[in-house]
Design an enzyme around this catalytic site. Structure first.
Site, PDB file in Angstrom:
ATOM      1  N   LYS A 197       0.853  -1.192   0.000  1.00 51.38           N
ATOM      2  CA  LYS A 197       0.000   0.000   0.000  1.00 51.38           C
ATOM      3  C   LYS A 197       0.885   1.236   0.000  1.00 51.38           C
ATOM      4  CE  LYS A 197      -3.674   2.316   2.539  1.00 51.38           C
ATOM      5  NZ  LYS A 197      -4.655   2.221   3.602  1.00 51.38           N
ATOM      6  N   ARG A 207     -10.623  10.454   1.446  1.00 53.00           N
ATOM      7  CA  ARG A 207     -10.536  11.177   2.723  1.00 53.00           C
ATOM      8  C   ARG A 207     -11.734  12.100   2.893  1.00 53.00           C
ATOM      9  NH1 ARG A 207      -3.982  11.330   3.065  1.00 53.00           N
ATOM     10  NH2 ARG A 207      -3.824   9.060   2.937  1.00 53.00           N
ATOM     11  N   GLU A 234       7.195  -6.743   1.524  1.00 45.84           N
ATOM     12  CA  GLU A 234       5.970  -6.612   2.332  1.00 45.84           C
ATOM     13  C   GLU A 234       5.018  -7.781   2.070  1.00 45.84           C
ATOM     14  OE1 GLU A 234       4.930  -4.645   4.618  1.00 45.84           O
ATOM     15  OE2 GLU A 234       6.087  -2.799   4.545  1.00 45.84           O
ATOM     16  N   LYS A 249      -2.248  -1.538  -3.875  1.00 44.88           N
ATOM     17  CA  LYS A 249      -3.097  -0.350  -3.850  1.00 44.88           C
ATOM     18  C   LYS A 249      -2.243   0.901  -3.953  1.00 44.88           C
ATOM     19  CE  LYS A 249      -6.090   1.935  -0.657  1.00 44.88           C
ATOM     20  NZ  LYS A 249      -6.453   2.091   0.695  1.00 44.88           N
ATOM     21  N   SER A 275     -10.012   5.781  -4.912  1.00 40.28           N
ATOM     22  CA  SER A 275     -10.937   6.897  -5.119  1.00 40.28           C
ATOM     23  C   SER A 275     -10.444   7.889  -6.175  1.00 40.28           C
ATOM     24  CB  SER A 275     -11.179   7.605  -3.788  1.00 40.28           C
ATOM     25  OG  SER A 275      -9.962   8.060  -3.228  1.00 40.28           O
TER      26      SER A 275
END
Ligand code: PBG
Length: 327
Positions: A197, A207, A234, A249, A275
């Site tokens: 991420k 947000r 990760e 992401k 988004s």
């Protein structure tokens, strides 16, 4: 005249042959719809920077979940927006907190027909907007945060969720969540790890959607957009800690990461079309600058082609309908 026998255009000449030789298909079941529910709303509310996406009331969330399932989506990812926040994000752990009650609402409505997932992170619930607890100096305290995530995971599982999505990028979060779920008897609840991420500017409209209180940024825990090898590290850690599904992401600006992750692991790989990716297309389409539906389907096909078997997208329900028409 081209070299005579080799004419790739034969396989592009009409829709039937193009369909026959298509290498990548997106199915409705590959798509997961992220949904927002806000505490205290009696009517759903639009989100200015995410046209077409709503902050739901508990009632409208249930109805929209049914519609998404009827459209054929493979899953729903829930985000909660609490009426009040505090320094420790206690509303995320409280069984009466908005996300936990919404999980049981949605599971009660469509839990047999789709996979209900929940975001497992504190940022929607903290007064400072960070994904974890802060030290007195204002740093994000990794290990104190892990203890809160463990409690939050158990609360979400108790509410009936099928998959938890730890998204806070704390070191060790997947292992701690897995252990806490198992210790509480929730061995069937799966972990979808937000494994790679990035600290991305593409999260801007989200947000707004969660009315984030964040000042500053998340660069001490989310990844540097410049790094690919770090993602593989990760992802390997998350798989070793027990992740059932790993996610990259954002999606479209990180297709190289999706592809490298797909090649590196044998668990399902998801990608989150975030988004800002959605908002850019909607804004250009509203201006008449692009063909909205074609761009939506092209972007989903590209994410699938790069190697994601599961795609989180705010277009999930609409795209599922479009895809069903085209099958
Ligand atoms: C964290 C979370 C975020 C998103 C999903 N989970 C925000 C962030 O990391 O700042 C962003 C999703 C999007 O932009 O669509 N709870």
């Amino acid at each position: 005249m081209p070299y005579p026998e080799i004419r790739p255009r034969r396989l592009r000449r009409d829709a039937a042959v193009r369909r026959l030789v298509s290498e990548t298909r997106v199915a409705p079941a590959d798509l997961v719809l992220p949904m927002f529910v806000k505490e205290g709303l009696t009517e759903p509310r639009p989100i200015g920077s995410l046209p077409g996406v709503l902050q739901h009331s508990r009632d409208s969330l249930r109805k929209a979940a049914v519609e998404a399932v009827q459209a054929g989506v493979g899953g729903i990812m829930l985000f909660g927006v609490p009426a009040e926040r505090d320094a420790t994000g206690s509303g995320g752990i409280d069984p009466a907190g908005i996300l936990n009650v919404a999980i049981s609402d949605v599971v009660g409505e469509v839990g047999d027909a789709t996979v209900v997932m929940s975001d497992l992170c504190l940022d929607e619930f903290t007064s400072h907007g960070h994904c974890g607890l802060l030290t007195p100096d204002g740093d994000v305290d990794n290990d104190a945060t892990l203890a809160a995530y463990a409690q939050m995971a158990v609360a979400q599982a108790a509410a009936g969720v099928g998959v938890v999505g730890p998204s806070g990028m704390m070191d060790g979060q997947v292992g701690v969540v897995r252990q806490a779920l198992d210790a509480a008897g929730h061995t069937d609840v799966a972990v979808l790890a937000y494994a790679a991420k990035y600290a991305s500017a593409y999260y801007g409209p989200f947000r707004d959607a969660v009315e984030s209180a964040l000042q500053g940024d998340r660069r001490t825990y989310q990844q540097d957009p410049a790094n690919l090898r770090e993602s593989l590290r990760e992802v390997a850690l998350d798989v070793a800690e027990g992740a059932d599904i790993v996610m990259v992401k954002p999606a479209l600006p990180y297709l190289d990461v999706v592809s490298a992750v797909r090649a590196a692991v044998d668990v399902p790989v998801a990608a989150y079309q975030v988004s800002g990716e959605y908002a850019m297309v909607e804004a250009a389409a509203a201006n008449g600058w692009i063909d909205r539906e074609r761009v939506i389907l092209e972007s989903l096909t590209s994410i699938r082609r790069a190697g994601a078997g599961i795609i989180l997208t705010y277009w999930a329900a609409e795209a599922a309908r479009l895809l069903r028409e085209s099958y």
